[in-house]
Design a protein around this motif. Sequence first.
Motif, PDB file in Angstrom:
ATOM      1  N   ILE A   4       0.857  -1.190   0.000  1.00  0.00           N
ATOM      2  CA  ILE A   4       0.000   0.000   0.000  1.00  0.00           C
ATOM      3  C   ILE A   4       0.892   1.238   0.000  1.00  0.00           C
ATOM      4  CG2 ILE A   4      -1.890  -1.204   1.151  1.00  0.00           C
ATOM      5  CD1 ILE A   4      -1.124   0.303   3.711  1.00  0.00           C
ATOM      6  N   ASP A   5       0.268   2.383  -0.178  1.00  0.00           N
ATOM      7  CA  ASP A   5       1.057   3.613  -0.277  1.00  0.00           C
ATOM      8  C   ASP A   5       1.652   4.032   1.064  1.00  0.00           C
ATOM      9  OD1 ASP A   5       0.718   4.056  -3.036  1.00  0.00           O
ATOM     10  OD2 ASP A   5      -1.283   4.877  -2.683  1.00  0.00           O
ATOM     11  N   VAL A   6       0.840   4.001   2.124  1.00  0.00           N
ATOM     12  CA  VAL A   6       1.343   4.546   3.385  1.00  0.00           C
ATOM     13  C   VAL A   6       0.714   3.851   4.586  1.00  0.00           C
ATOM     14  CG1 VAL A   6      -0.399   6.408   3.410  1.00  0.00           C
ATOM     15  CG2 VAL A   6       1.719   6.676   4.712  1.00  0.00           C
ATOM     16  N   VAL A   7       1.545   3.593   5.582  1.00  0.00           N
ATOM     17  CA  VAL A   7       1.077   3.204   6.909  1.00  0.00           C
ATOM     18  C   VAL A   7       1.322   4.390   7.834  1.00  0.00           C
ATOM     19  CG1 VAL A   7       1.476   1.745   8.930  1.00  0.00           C
ATOM     20  CG2 VAL A   7       1.416   0.719   6.646  1.00  0.00           C
ATOM     21  N   ILE A   8       0.286   4.794   8.537  1.00  0.00           N
ATOM     22  CA  ILE A   8       0.376   5.881   9.517  1.00  0.00           C
ATOM     23  C   ILE A   8       0.301   5.256  10.904  1.00  0.00           C
ATOM     24  CG2 ILE A   8      -0.699   7.992  10.394  1.00  0.00           C
ATOM     25  CD1 ILE A   8      -2.029   8.228   7.550  1.00  0.00           C
ATOM     26  N   ILE A   9       1.242   5.597  11.755  1.00  0.00           N
ATOM     27  CA  ILE A   9       1.259   5.065  13.116  1.00  0.00           C
ATOM     28  C   ILE A   9       0.851   6.185  14.069  1.00  0.00           C
ATOM     29  CG2 ILE A   9       2.674   4.001  14.911  1.00  0.00           C
ATOM     30  CD1 ILE A   9       4.451   2.951  12.579  1.00  0.00           C
ATOM     31  N   GLY A  10      -0.309   6.028  14.698  1.00  0.00           N
ATOM     32  CA  GLY A  10      -0.819   7.036  15.635  1.00  0.00           C
ATOM     33  C   GLY A  10      -2.172   7.555  15.215  1.00  0.00           C
ATOM     34  N   GLY A  11      -3.151   7.404  16.111  1.00  0.00           N
ATOM     35  CA  GLY A  11      -4.520   7.811  15.807  1.00  0.00           C
ATOM     36  C   GLY A  11      -4.973   9.030  16.576  1.00  0.00           C
ATOM     37  N   GLY A  12      -4.049   9.968  16.803  1.00  0.00           N
ATOM     38  CA  GLY A  12      -4.419  11.263  17.350  1.00  0.00           C
ATOM     39  C   GLY A  12      -4.826  12.191  16.229  1.00  0.00           C
ATOM     40  N   ILE A  13      -4.905  13.498  16.525  1.00  0.00           N
ATOM     41  CA  ILE A  13      -5.402  14.437  15.527  1.00  0.00           C
ATOM     42  C   ILE A  13      -4.493  14.524  14.309  1.00  0.00           C
ATOM     43  CG2 ILE A  13      -4.322  16.461  16.624  1.00  0.00           C
ATOM     44  CD1 ILE A  13      -7.766  16.274  14.787  1.00  0.00           C
ATOM     45  N   ASN A  14      -3.163  14.431  14.496  1.00  0.00           N
ATOM     46  CA  ASN A  14      -2.279  14.495  13.333  1.00  0.00           C
ATOM     47  C   ASN A  14      -2.408  13.257  12.460  1.00  0.00           C
ATOM     48  OD1 ASN A  14      -1.008  17.060  13.520  1.00  0.00           O
ATOM     49  ND2 ASN A  14       0.258  16.320  15.201  1.00  0.00           N
ATOM     50  N   GLY A  15      -2.453  12.081  13.086  1.00  0.00           N
ATOM     51  CA  GLY A  15      -2.634  10.862  12.310  1.00  0.00           C
ATOM     52  C   GLY A  15      -3.949  10.864  11.560  1.00  0.00           C
ATOM     53  N   ALA A  16      -5.020  11.304  12.237  1.00  0.00           N
ATOM     54  CA  ALA A  16      -6.333  11.368  11.596  1.00  0.00           C
ATOM     55  C   ALA A  16      -6.324  12.335  10.422  1.00  0.00           C
ATOM     56  CB  ALA A  16      -7.388  11.785  12.623  1.00  0.00           C
ATOM     57  N   GLY A  17      -5.710  13.507  10.623  1.00  0.00           N
ATOM     58  CA  GLY A  17      -5.657  14.502   9.561  1.00  0.00           C
ATOM     59  C   GLY A  17      -4.870  14.019   8.358  1.00  0.00           C
ATOM     60  N   ILE A  18      -3.750  13.343   8.618  1.00  0.00           N
ATOM     61  CA  ILE A  18      -2.935  12.822   7.506  1.00  0.00           C
ATOM     62  C   ILE A  18      -3.697  11.732   6.767  1.00  0.00           C
ATOM     63  CG2 ILE A  18      -0.806  11.603   6.924  1.00  0.00           C
ATOM     64  CD1 ILE A  18       0.404  13.004   9.471  1.00  0.00           C
ATOM     65  N   ALA A  19      -4.385  10.864   7.513  1.00  0.00           N
ATOM     66  CA  ALA A  19      -5.178   9.803   6.870  1.00  0.00           C
ATOM     67  C   ALA A  19      -6.259  10.396   5.981  1.00  0.00           C
ATOM     68  CB  ALA A  19      -5.798   8.905   7.940  1.00  0.00           C
ATOM     69  N   GLN A  20      -6.925  11.441   6.463  1.00  0.00           N
ATOM     70  CA  GLN A  20      -7.960  12.086   5.660  1.00  0.00           C
ATOM     71  C   GLN A  20      -7.362  12.736   4.416  1.00  0.00           C
ATOM     72  OE1 GLN A  20      -9.285  15.958   6.703  1.00  0.00           O
ATOM     73  NE2 GLN A  20     -11.432  15.579   6.205  1.00  0.00           N
ATOM     74  N   CYS A  21      -6.300  13.507   4.610  1.00  0.00           N
ATOM     75  CA  CYS A  21      -5.701  14.252   3.497  1.00  0.00           C
ATOM     76  C   CYS A  21      -5.101  13.309   2.452  1.00  0.00           C
ATOM     77  CB  CYS A  21      -4.641  15.201   4.052  1.00  0.00           C
ATOM     78  SG  CYS A  21      -4.055  16.439   2.885  1.00  0.00           S
ATOM     79  N   ALA A  22      -4.414  12.251   2.912  1.00  0.00           N
ATOM     80  CA  ALA A  22      -3.792  11.300   1.978  1.00  0.00           C
ATOM     81  C   ALA A  22      -4.851  10.516   1.218  1.00  0.00           C
ATOM     82  CB  ALA A  22      -2.875  10.352   2.745  1.00  0.00           C
TER      83      ALA A  22
END
Length: 391
Positions: A4-22
């Motif tokens: 997959i393109d990206v794994v994000i580690i961390g489900g705080g506001i920054n992780g959530a925002g990056i997941a949404q934007c990506a």
Amino acid sequence: MDTIDVVIIGGGINGAGIAQCASAAGYSVLLLEKGAIGGQTSANSSKLIHGGLRYLETGQISLVRNSLSERRALLRLAPHLVKAVPFYIPVYDTSQRNQWAIRAGLTAYSVLSEFDPLGRFTSLPAVEWSKITGLKLQGLKAVFRYWDAQTDDKALTQAVMRSAQDLGAQVLSHAECDAIVHTPDYCEVSYLYQDDLVVQRASCVINAAGPWVNDVIESLVPPMAKEHVDLVQGSHLLLDIPAPSGILYLESCFDNRVVFVMPWKGKTLLGTTETILDKLDGKPESTREEISYLLGIYKHYFPAQGSVEQLEALIIDTFCGVRVLPKLNGSSFDRPREILLKTSITHPRLMTLYGGKLTTFRTTSKEVVRWMASKLGKRISIADVDITPIL
């Protein structure tokens, strides 16, 4: 094995925002959170979406300007979660910052807000000072009112995460990263989920683990040097006292910090402190010193509410968030609040986030996705986060 393109580690506001934007930008996303979504620092902040008036004192002009722009965007995108609220700054004959310094700061704040209607401020006439229930009037020289915004930080984080999922992101809570093997062509992320060890290959990894960011670095193969940081605890006290009509921005009577007295769920919320932690084991808890500090400031400005001992009996709840700040000499209060996005020549497929602010999570997310595009190329966007409501 699929990549997959990206794994994000961390489900705080920054992780959530990056997941949404990506996801909106067309990338395939897997987010791993070792606990509950928005359950740690992003549930234990001061609940403010604000420009950061005090950051003007340390010259963080670009941070203030960007924060004010993001405040405007969040009021538009999430009006049910982000609400404008008046702030009051009382100035006394003993205050370290006199009324002319406060007026100059508020004028700059207004200019940096690009003359947003919320950028307006006023000096309240003396006949209105007593309307701030319980506020000490002895020695009071001026009261300024300006506007910022308040939010339910956990609810906002969860709403952003739902948006990410609606856009195609796979989000796993109670999924803990075990190891990251970085190769020239991909990263192999091992994580524990429902008692199984799962391995996922990704073209890049975003470490947005907040206070545990260096724990993730320690799981890297080959090893990578960690950034030297301090973990700084911010404690809050919820008192069984009817909520104030706005937010009081108060100069500490003990040092040069400022604290807030805020309405929260019909009660009064005090915060915050800045206590450097030696380590982070388990759930952070308010210290005796932090409780005494906050109650002492409250008693100084609201003497009619009783002694510190009487106020302590009114504590309904305490909670703590933990910030990540650069390790520098001097007070943590004066350190830069700009987020550090760290990359490495030796680990070019990994980006690590140190620090960050609730208010500016969207800006951070866009920066990260631009970095992803430089590594992976652009995809066909499926949504625009600047017009996508956060529901």
